[in-house]
Design a protein around this motif. Structure first.
Motif, PDB file in Angstrom:
ATOM      1  N   ALA A  79       0.833  -1.202   0.000  1.00 26.47           N
ATOM      2  CA  ALA A  79       0.000   0.000   0.000  1.00 26.47           C
ATOM      3  C   ALA A  79       0.870   1.255   0.000  1.00 26.47           C
ATOM      4  N   ALA A  80       0.274   2.333  -0.410  1.00 25.28           N
ATOM      5  CA  ALA A  80       0.945   3.629  -0.322  1.00 25.28           C
ATOM      6  C   ALA A  80       1.035   4.046   1.145  1.00 25.28           C
ATOM      7  N   ASP A  81       2.047   4.848   1.471  1.00 24.72           N
ATOM      8  CA  ASP A  81       2.170   5.367   2.832  1.00 24.72           C
ATOM      9  C   ASP A  81       0.894   6.100   3.235  1.00 24.72           C
ATOM     10  N   TRP A  82       0.473   5.860   4.455  1.00 26.54           N
ATOM     11  CA  TRP A  82      -0.668   6.532   5.077  1.00 26.54           C
ATOM     12  C   TRP A  82      -2.001   6.184   4.408  1.00 26.54           C
ATOM     13  N   GLU A  83      -2.036   5.108   3.619  1.00 30.61           N
ATOM     14  CA  GLU A  83      -3.263   4.714   2.935  1.00 30.61           C
ATOM     15  C   GLU A  83      -4.203   3.930   3.851  1.00 30.61           C
ATOM     16  N   HIS A  84      -3.638   3.072   4.694  1.00 32.63           N
ATOM     17  CA  HIS A  84      -4.448   2.190   5.541  1.00 32.63           C
ATOM     18  C   HIS A  84      -4.747   2.821   6.893  1.00 32.63           C
ATOM     19  N   THR A  85      -6.027   2.845   7.238  1.00 34.86           N
ATOM     20  CA  THR A  85      -6.394   3.168   8.608  1.00 34.86           C
ATOM     21  C   THR A  85      -6.411   1.855   9.391  1.00 34.86           C
ATOM     22  N   CYS A  86      -6.398   1.948  10.692  1.00 34.73           N
ATOM     23  CA  CYS A  86      -6.290   0.743  11.515  1.00 34.73           C
ATOM     24  C   CYS A  86      -7.432  -0.249  11.280  1.00 34.73           C
ATOM     25  N   GLY A  87      -8.609   0.243  10.975  1.00 37.26           N
ATOM     26  CA  GLY A  87      -9.751  -0.641  10.794  1.00 37.26           C
ATOM     27  C   GLY A  87      -9.874  -1.267   9.420  1.00 37.26           C
ATOM     28  N   THR A  88      -8.943  -1.004   8.525  1.00 36.88           N
ATOM     29  CA  THR A  88      -9.071  -1.502   7.148  1.00 36.88           C
ATOM     30  C   THR A  88      -8.268  -2.768   6.865  1.00 36.88           C
ATOM     31  N   PHE A  89      -7.612  -3.305   7.862  1.00 38.75           N
ATOM     32  CA  PHE A  89      -6.800  -4.506   7.662  1.00 38.75           C
ATOM     33  C   PHE A  89      -7.668  -5.747   7.767  1.00 38.75           C
ATOM     34  N   ASP A  90      -7.367  -6.726   6.947  1.00 34.03           N
ATOM     35  CA  ASP A  90      -8.125  -7.974   6.916  1.00 34.03           C
ATOM     36  C   ASP A  90      -7.438  -9.005   7.807  1.00 34.03           C
ATOM     37  N   VAL A  91      -7.633  -8.853   9.123  1.00 27.03           N
ATOM     38  CA  VAL A  91      -7.027  -9.774  10.084  1.00 27.03           C
ATOM     39  C   VAL A  91      -8.111 -10.299  11.033  1.00 27.03           C
ATOM     40  N   PRO A  92      -7.939 -11.535  11.528  1.00 27.50           N
ATOM     41  CA  PRO A  92      -8.978 -12.185  12.330  1.00 27.50           C
ATOM     42  C   PRO A  92      -8.880 -11.907  13.827  1.00 27.50           C
ATOM     43  N   VAL A  93      -8.711 -10.642  14.199  1.00 23.84           N
ATOM     44  CA  VAL A  93      -8.625 -10.302  15.625  1.00 23.84           C
ATOM     45  C   VAL A  93      -9.503  -9.090  15.917  1.00 23.84           C
ATOM     46  N   GLY A  94      -9.854  -8.930  17.184  1.00 24.18           N
ATOM     47  CA  GLY A  94     -10.652  -7.788  17.615  1.00 24.18           C
ATOM     48  C   GLY A  94      -9.820  -6.531  17.769  1.00 24.18           C
ATOM     49  N   LYS A  95     -10.481  -5.448  18.145  1.00 23.58           N
ATOM     50  CA  LYS A  95      -9.820  -4.151  18.233  1.00 23.58           C
ATOM     51  C   LYS A  95      -8.698  -4.124  19.272  1.00 23.58           C
ATOM     52  N   ALA A  96      -8.925  -4.725  20.429  1.00 29.65           N
ATOM     53  CA  ALA A  96      -7.904  -4.711  21.485  1.00 29.65           C
ATOM     54  C   ALA A  96      -6.657  -5.469  21.055  1.00 29.65           C
TER      55      ALA A  96
END
Length: 108
Positions: free
Chosen positions: A42-59
Motif C-alpha cells: 500500500a501507499a504510505d498513510w493509505e491504511h487506517t487501523c480498521g481496514t486490515f483484513d485480520v482475524p482479531v478484535g480491536k484490542a
C-alpha cells in the motif's frame, strides 16, 4: 478537517534502536506478518487501523500495532478520528538489509 485527536500520539521506536531479536519476534506472529504484508503493498498513510483484513478484535489489533511500532516496523499518525499507518521500509531496510525482502517473499 482537524488533525487533532482525543487519543495521545503513539510512541515509536526508530529502527536504529531495535535489536534483531525484537524485529524477528515482531515478524514471527502471523497477524503482525499479515499487517506488514498489507502495508508493504500500500501507499504510505493509505491504511487506517480498521481496514486490515485480520482475524482479531480491536484490542488485539491495537496490541499488534504496538509491537510493530516498538520493533521499528511501522509508523502511525492520527488524521482526525482515524489513525493511519505506514511501513517504515526505508529505515528498516537500512538497519536490517534484506530482512523484509526475506520475510515478505511469497512461499513456494
Amino acid at each position: 478537517m482537524s488533525n487533532r485527536s482525543h487519543r495521545s500520539a503513539p510512541l515509536h521506536t526508530h529502527p536504529d534502536d531495535v535489536h534483531v531479536q525484537t524485529a524477528l519476534a515482531a515478524l514471527a506472529d502471523p497477524v503482525r506478518l499479515q499487517l506488514v504484508r498489507e502495508l508493504a503493498t500500500a501507499a504510505d498513510w493509505e491504511h487506517t487501523c480498521g481496514t486490515f483484513d485480520v482475524p482479531v478484535g480491536k484490542a488485539a489489533l491495537s496490541h499488534h500495532f504496538s509491537v510493530l511500532r516498538a520493533a521499528g516496523l511501522i509508523e502511525q499518525r492520527d488524521l482526525g478520528p482515524r489513525r493511519v499507518n505506514r511501513l517504515r521500509r526505508p529505515e528498516f531496510d537500512q538497519r536490517f538489509p534484506g530482512l523484509l525482502d526475506l520475510v515478505l517473499r511469497e512461499r513456494p
